[in-house]
Design a protein around this motif. Structure first.
Motif, PDB file in Angstrom:
ATOM      1  N   GLU A  84       0.809  -1.211   0.000  1.00 11.82           N
ATOM      2  CA  GLU A  84       0.000   0.000   0.000  1.00 11.82           C
ATOM      3  C   GLU A  84       0.842   1.262   0.000  1.00 11.82           C
ATOM      4  N   ARG A  85       2.153   1.125   0.165  1.00  8.19           N
ATOM      5  CA  ARG A  85       3.105   2.246   0.128  1.00  8.19           C
ATOM      6  C   ARG A  85       4.463   1.670  -0.234  1.00  8.19           C
ATOM      7  N   ASP A  86       5.413   2.519  -0.577  1.00  2.92           N
ATOM      8  CA  ASP A  86       6.774   2.042  -0.816  1.00  2.92           C
ATOM      9  C   ASP A  86       7.312   1.472   0.500  1.00  2.92           C
ATOM     10  N   LEU A  87       8.029   0.362   0.414  1.00  3.30           N
ATOM     11  CA  LEU A  87       8.634  -0.210   1.613  1.00  3.30           C
ATOM     12  C   LEU A  87       9.894  -0.977   1.239  1.00  3.30           C
ATOM     13  N   TRP A  88      10.629  -1.386   2.253  1.00  5.77           N
ATOM     14  CA  TRP A  88      11.799  -2.228   2.012  1.00  5.77           C
ATOM     15  C   TRP A  88      11.773  -3.419   2.952  1.00  5.77           C
ATOM     16  N   LEU A  89      12.402  -4.494   2.492  1.00 10.78           N
ATOM     17  CA  LEU A  89      12.540  -5.734   3.253  1.00 10.78           C
ATOM     18  C   LEU A  89      13.962  -6.239   3.087  1.00 10.78           C
ATOM     19  N   PRO A  90      14.500  -6.944   4.086  1.00 13.51           N
ATOM     20  CA  PRO A  90      15.768  -7.626   3.829  1.00 13.51           C
ATOM     21  C   PRO A  90      15.579  -8.572   2.642  1.00 13.51           C
ATOM     22  N   ALA A  91      16.590  -8.713   1.814  1.00  8.60           N
ATOM     23  CA  ALA A  91      16.487  -9.555   0.613  1.00  8.60           C
ATOM     24  C   ALA A  91      16.132 -10.998   0.951  1.00  8.60           C
ATOM     25  N   THR A  92      16.439 -11.436   2.170  1.00  9.01           N
ATOM     26  CA  THR A  92      16.151 -12.814   2.569  1.00  9.01           C
ATOM     27  C   THR A  92      14.803 -12.983   3.267  1.00  9.01           C
ATOM     28  N   GLN A  93      14.079 -11.867   3.506  1.00 11.68           N
ATOM     29  CA  GLN A  93      12.742 -11.981   4.104  1.00 11.68           C
ATOM     30  C   GLN A  93      11.841 -12.724   3.131  1.00 11.68           C
ATOM     31  N   ARG A  94      11.206 -13.776   3.622  1.00 10.92           N
ATOM     32  CA  ARG A  94      10.357 -14.586   2.747  1.00 10.92           C
ATOM     33  C   ARG A  94       8.953 -13.995   2.668  1.00 10.92           C
ATOM     34  N   LEU A  95       8.401 -14.012   1.456  1.00 11.79           N
ATOM     35  CA  LEU A  95       7.040 -13.552   1.260  1.00 11.79           C
ATOM     36  C   LEU A  95       6.305 -14.495   0.330  1.00 11.79           C
ATOM     37  N   VAL A  96       4.988 -14.483   0.444  1.00 17.58           N
ATOM     38  CA  VAL A  96       4.143 -15.336  -0.375  1.00 17.58           C
ATOM     39  C   VAL A  96       3.666 -14.528  -1.572  1.00 17.58           C
ATOM     40  N   ILE A  97       3.816 -15.119  -2.752  1.00 14.30           N
ATOM     41  CA  ILE A  97       3.229 -14.511  -3.939  1.00 14.30           C
ATOM     42  C   ILE A  97       2.216 -15.490  -4.515  1.00 14.30           C
ATOM     43  N   ARG A  98       1.081 -14.929  -4.935  1.00 13.20           N
ATOM     44  CA  ARG A  98      -0.008 -15.752  -5.464  1.00 13.20           C
ATOM     45  C   ARG A  98      -0.589 -15.091  -6.702  1.00 13.20           C
ATOM     46  N   ASP A  99       0.262 -14.629  -7.578  1.00 15.52           N
ATOM     47  CA  ASP A  99      -0.228 -14.020  -8.803  1.00 15.52           C
ATOM     48  C   ASP A  99       0.501 -14.643  -9.987  1.00 15.52           C
ATOM     49  N   TRP A 100       0.468 -13.978 -11.120  1.00 20.90           N
ATOM     50  CA  TRP A 100       1.077 -14.515 -12.332  1.00 20.90           C
ATOM     51  C   TRP A 100       2.557 -14.831 -12.136  1.00 20.90           C
ATOM     52  N   ARG A 101       3.235 -14.112 -11.225  1.00 16.21           N
ATOM     53  CA  ARG A 101       4.669 -14.361 -11.006  1.00 16.21           C
ATOM     54  C   ARG A 101       4.912 -15.775 -10.484  1.00 16.21           C
ATOM     55  N   ALA A 102       4.064 -16.231  -9.574  1.00 11.33           N
ATOM     56  CA  ALA A 102       4.226 -17.574  -9.012  1.00 11.33           C
ATOM     57  C   ALA A 102       4.121 -18.616 -10.115  1.00 11.33           C
ATOM     58  N   LYS A 103       3.141 -18.450 -10.979  1.00 14.11           N
ATOM     59  CA  LYS A 103       2.930 -19.409 -12.068  1.00 14.11           C
ATOM     60  C   LYS A 103       4.038 -19.300 -13.111  1.00 14.11           C
ATOM     61  N   ALA A 104       4.363 -18.070 -13.511  1.00 14.43           N
ATOM     62  CA  ALA A 104       5.357 -17.869 -14.566  1.00 14.43           C
ATOM     63  C   ALA A 104       6.775 -18.246 -14.123  1.00 14.43           C
ATOM     64  N   LEU A 105       7.140 -17.887 -12.909  1.00 15.49           N
ATOM     65  CA  LEU A 105       8.512 -18.110 -12.443  1.00 15.49           C
ATOM     66  C   LEU A 105       8.740 -19.474 -11.822  1.00 15.49           C
ATOM     67  N   TYR A 106       7.687 -20.034 -11.171  1.00  7.39           N
ATOM     68  CA  TYR A 106       7.888 -21.259 -10.407  1.00  7.39           C
ATOM     69  C   TYR A 106       6.928 -22.384 -10.777  1.00  7.39           C
ATOM     70  N   GLY A 107       5.984 -22.112 -11.677  1.00  8.28           N
ATOM     71  CA  GLY A 107       5.050 -23.146 -12.115  1.00  8.28           C
ATOM     72  C   GLY A 107       4.067 -23.577 -11.041  1.00  8.28           C
ATOM     73  N   GLN A 108       3.834 -22.710 -10.052  1.00  7.92           N
ATOM     74  CA  GLN A 108       2.929 -23.032  -8.954  1.00  7.92           C
ATOM     75  C   GLN A 108       1.947 -21.884  -8.756  1.00  7.92           C
TER      76      GLN A 108
END
Length: 163
Positions: A84-108
Motif C-alpha cells: 500500500e506504500r513504498d517499503l523495504w525488506l531484507p532480501a532474505t525476508q520470505r514472502l508469499v506470492i499468489r499471482d502470475w509471477r508464481a505461475k510464470a517463475l515457479y510453475g505453482q
C-alpha cells in the motif's frame, strides 16, 4: 560494494535463510485484530491476522540490520496492488506470492520465496542499507504467514520436524 546481482541469483526458493535476517522495517503496518498497527507498537500476546486465522505473538525480536545488508525496495502497487506504500525488506525476508509471477517463475499457484528473488530493477530494486537499522522479527511459536502493508510475509519462526 557487494555484487547484488550475484547475491540475488544465490537466493534459492529452497533456501530457508538460516542465519539470514528475517525482519521488517520500523513503521510497517501489520494487520492485527485491532486493525493495522505499526510493527514497533506490537507486544507478545497481541493477536495478528494470519493465513491460519488469528494468532498470538509469542515474541518480537529486535534485529540489528547492519549497513550493507542487502535489501529489496518494493514500490507501491508493485505486486498486484500491494504494498500500500513504498517499503523495504531484507532480501532474505520470505514472502508469499499468489499471482502470475508464481505461475510464470515457479510453475505453482503460490510460493514462499526470499524477497530478493523478485528484484526486477524497476519496481522491485535490490540495494543495500546505507546505515544500521533496527528491524523487527515476529515469532508465533510456529511458522505463520502474516499481513504487513498488504503483503503476506513469513514469520521468523523456524520449522522444526521431530526426529
Amino acid at each position: 560494494m557487494t555484487d547484488l546481482i550475484s547475491l540475488a541469483a544465490g537466493l534459492r526458493v529452497d533456501d530457508m535463510g538460516a542465519g539470514a535476517p528475517m525482519a521488517i522495517a520500523p513503521g510497517t503496518p501489520v494487520l492485527t485484530l485491532d486493525g493495522a498497527l505499526p510493527i514497533e507498537h506490537l507486544y507478545p500476546g497481541d493477536r495478528l491476522v494470519t493465513r491460519h486465522g488469528a494468532r498470538a505473538l509469542v515474541a518480537i525480536d529486535r534485529v540489528t540490520l547492519m549497513a550493507g545488508t542487502p535489501i529489496v525496495q518494493v514500490t507501491k502497487n508493485a505486486l498486484g496492488g500491494r504494498p500500500e506504500r513504498d517499503l523495504w525488506l531484507p532480501a532474505t525476508q520470505r514472502l508469499v506470492i499468489r499471482d502470475w509471477r508464481a505461475k510464470a517463475l515457479y510453475g505453482q499457484a503460490q510460493v514462499c520465496i526470499p524477497a530478493g528473488q523478485l528484484a526486477d530493477g524497476e519496481f522491485i530494486r535490490l540495494t543495500e542499507l546505507a546505515e544500521d537499522v533496527t528491524g523487527f522479527a515476529l515469532r508465533f511459536g510456529r511458522p505463520e504467514v502474516f499481513y504487513a502493508d498488504g503483503l503476506e510475509l513469513a514469520s521468523a519462526d523456524v520449522l522444526t520436524i521431530p526426529a
